[in-house]
Design an enzyme around this catalytic site. Structure first.
Site, PDB file in Angstrom:
ATOM      1  N   HIS A  30      63.229   1.023 -26.050  1.00  0.00           N
ATOM      2  CA  HIS A  30      62.754  -0.358 -26.097  1.00  0.00           C
ATOM      3  C   HIS A  30      63.901  -1.245 -25.582  1.00  0.00           C
ATOM      4  O   HIS A  30      65.073  -0.892 -25.748  1.00  0.00           O
ATOM      5  CB  HIS A  30      62.439  -0.685 -27.562  1.00  0.00           C
TER       6      HIS A  30
ATOM      7  N   ASP B 101      67.178   4.436 -33.611  1.00  0.00           N
ATOM      8  CA  ASP B 101      66.232   3.328 -33.725  1.00  0.00           C
ATOM      9  C   ASP B 101      64.989   3.852 -34.445  1.00  0.00           C
ATOM     10  O   ASP B 101      64.193   4.603 -33.877  1.00  0.00           O
ATOM     11  CB  ASP B 101      65.909   2.816 -32.313  1.00  0.00           C
TER      12      ASP B 101
ATOM     13  N   GLN C   3      59.800   2.835 -34.999  1.00  0.00           N
ATOM     14  CA  GLN C   3      58.476   3.468 -34.980  1.00  0.00           C
ATOM     15  C   GLN C   3      58.391   4.702 -35.873  1.00  0.00           C
ATOM     16  O   GLN C   3      57.298   5.180 -36.144  1.00  0.00           O
ATOM     17  CB  GLN C   3      58.107   3.870 -33.538  1.00  0.00           C
TER      18      GLN C   3
ATOM     19  N   LYS D  51      56.834  -3.292 -39.478  1.00  0.00           N
ATOM     20  CA  LYS D  51      56.137  -2.103 -38.956  1.00  0.00           C
ATOM     21  C   LYS D  51      55.798  -1.134 -40.087  1.00  0.00           C
ATOM     22  O   LYS D  51      55.124  -0.133 -39.878  1.00  0.00           O
ATOM     23  CB  LYS D  51      57.000  -1.401 -37.913  1.00  0.00           C
TER      24      LYS D  51
ATOM     25  N   CYS E 146      57.811  -3.592 -23.688  1.00  0.00           N
ATOM     26  CA  CYS E 146      59.280  -3.774 -23.722  1.00  0.00           C
ATOM     27  C   CYS E 146      60.016  -2.495 -23.342  1.00  0.00           C
ATOM     28  O   CYS E 146      61.108  -2.208 -23.870  1.00  0.00           O
ATOM     29  CB  CYS E 146      59.761  -4.277 -25.086  1.00  0.00           C
TER      30      CYS E 146
END
Ligand code: 7TS
Length: 417
Positions: free
Chosen positions: A134, A211, A214, A237, A375
């Protein structure tokens, strides 16, 4: 008397109809149709318990935290700090002071890049990321590279959307200082082999940021087992409010890092000559934080824990498999991201139809999908496409909703011909 009833521990059955009742927004109509919300990778909807926690905070104990001795300040501080304990458990961190509250993943990565990155990166050094990042895991590192005249290197992505792992170790040199990788891709769904990457990187004394934007909602996260040095999350999220996130960092690394922002709360003592900084985690939490949303984030994590991550994952996996089968059977549809290890993201393109046009037509049927580059412009360039249509599933989605999507895509294709 000690209870020996093992049923007490048995997890509740997963009932999607019951789950749906807990998310008020799912009752609304869009363009006269029942809402089908498939934009969960962008942000998940919020259960009533999260909304209640927010309202309760403002109704009953709104106060600034840490500084007050009055009852409301004490209650607000306790609730805020309780979220830190819940996050610690949620990701299995060793110490509560390793949990730093931020505004979200973007701020977490920028914090690490601007502190650890600027402290350790020298001219000619290298930072490795992947080809499926991203923008928020690209640009902060580019800023460091620009300032320090360092080099950004990229682990390539193959046609299925998996990392070309053979190339990873080849990219490492004695100048590599940081590896920063997405755990699960927001555009492809690919779950990356982060444990393997971390193990390889650590063999070369390289720190690794993962990261978790997700992954944290779909996968069990155990930062000690993963052995990552940094891990970042966004509350929104994980069914929590927007504007809150978490940076996890290993204590010894966080302690050695300079502060990110200066201001109240992050200090021990200030004189005009010299300021000493507060202990972790407060050293990185300057100013009044987003108290209400942080408090409500706990309600979201409790809700996920009660529902059971394993139950959620099984449900989402079944939906993803079904959606991929159904969509790929439609003539002209091409799936982008066909890794064997995936979260519940289904990205696709349609011959002769721009993703945005598909998105607009699907919205007319009440179906919310995301279209565009998500993104991840370099990833879209890798696949030589302008973007995808992305359906991403959450615990409250149903097989019937996937059928609506498949019908909608079929109808949209006919209209665009
Ligand atoms: N990293 C990944 C993998 C993401 O998916 C996102 C947001 C971010 C970082 C940034 O998170 P934030 O909470 O700080 O904004 N992804 C998306 C998306 O896929 N559609 O909208 C936002």
């Amino acid at each position: 008397m000690v209870s020996t009833d093992i049923n007490i521990k048995k997890s509740k059955a997963f009932d999607v109809a019951e789950i749906r009742k807990k998310f008020p927004v799912l009752e609304r109509k869009v363009k006269g149709r029942d809402l089908v919300y498939f934009d969960n990778a962008a942000t998940a909807q919020k259960p009533q318990v999260v909304i209640d926690a927010l309202v309760r905070y403002y109704h009953q104990y709104n106060a600034n935290i840490h500084r007050g001795i009055h009852s409301l300040a004490e209650e607000a501080t306790a609730a805020f700090e309780a979220t830190r304990d819940t996050v610690k458990e949620f990701i299995n961190a060793r110490h509560r002071e390793e949990i730093i509250f931020t505004r979200g993943v973007t701020e977490g990565i920028n914090l690490v890049a601007a502190t650890y990155g600027r402290q350790h990166i020298k001219e000619g050094d290298e930072i490795i990321i992947t080809g499926m990042e991203h923008h928020s895991n690209i640009v902060p590192w580019q800023l460091v590279c620009e300032e320090k005249k360092a080099v950004l290197k990229i682990i390539p992505v193959d046609d299925n959307g998996d990392l070309v792992m053979d190339d990873f170790e080849k990219l490492i040199t004695p100048k590599t200082k940081i590896v920063s990788i997405v755990h699960a891709s927001n555009s492809l769904g690919t779950i990356n082999p982060v444990k393997e990457i971390i193990e390889i990187a650590h063999r070369h004394n390289i720190v690794v940021l993962v990261d978790g934007a997700q992954s944290s909602v779909h996968l069990e996260i155990d930062v000690q087992d993963m052995d990552c040095d940094f891990f970042v999350i966004s509350s929104h999220k994980v069914y929590g409010p927007t504007g809150v996130g978490v940076l996890y960092g290993k204590k010894e690394l966080l302690e050695a890092m300079p502060p990110y922002m200066g201001g109240g709360e992050m200090i021990k003592e200030v004189t005009f000559e010299k300021t000493t900084y507060n202990d972790l985690p407060y050293k990185f939490e300057a100013g009044t934080p987003n108290i209400a949303d942080t408090v409500a984030f706990k309600a979201a994590l409790d809700f996920v824990n009660e529902t059971g991550k394993e139950n959620i994952r099984r449900h989402e996996e079944a939906l993803t498999k079904y959606a991929m089968e159904q969509l790929s059977a439609i003539e002209g549809v091409r799936l982008i991201g066909t890794s064997k290890h995936k979260t519940s993201v289904v990205s696709f393109i349609v011959d002769g139809a721009h993703p945005q046009d598909m998105g607009i037509l699907l919205d007319n049927y009440g179906i919310a999908v995301r279209t565009g580059h998500h993104c991840c412009q370099p990833l879209m360039n890798r696949f030589e496409i302008p973007g995808t249509v992305r359906a991403s599933f959450a615990m409250y989605n149903t097989k019937e909703e996937v059928d609506e999507l498949v019908k909608g895509v079929g109808k949209a294709i006919k209209m665009l011909k």
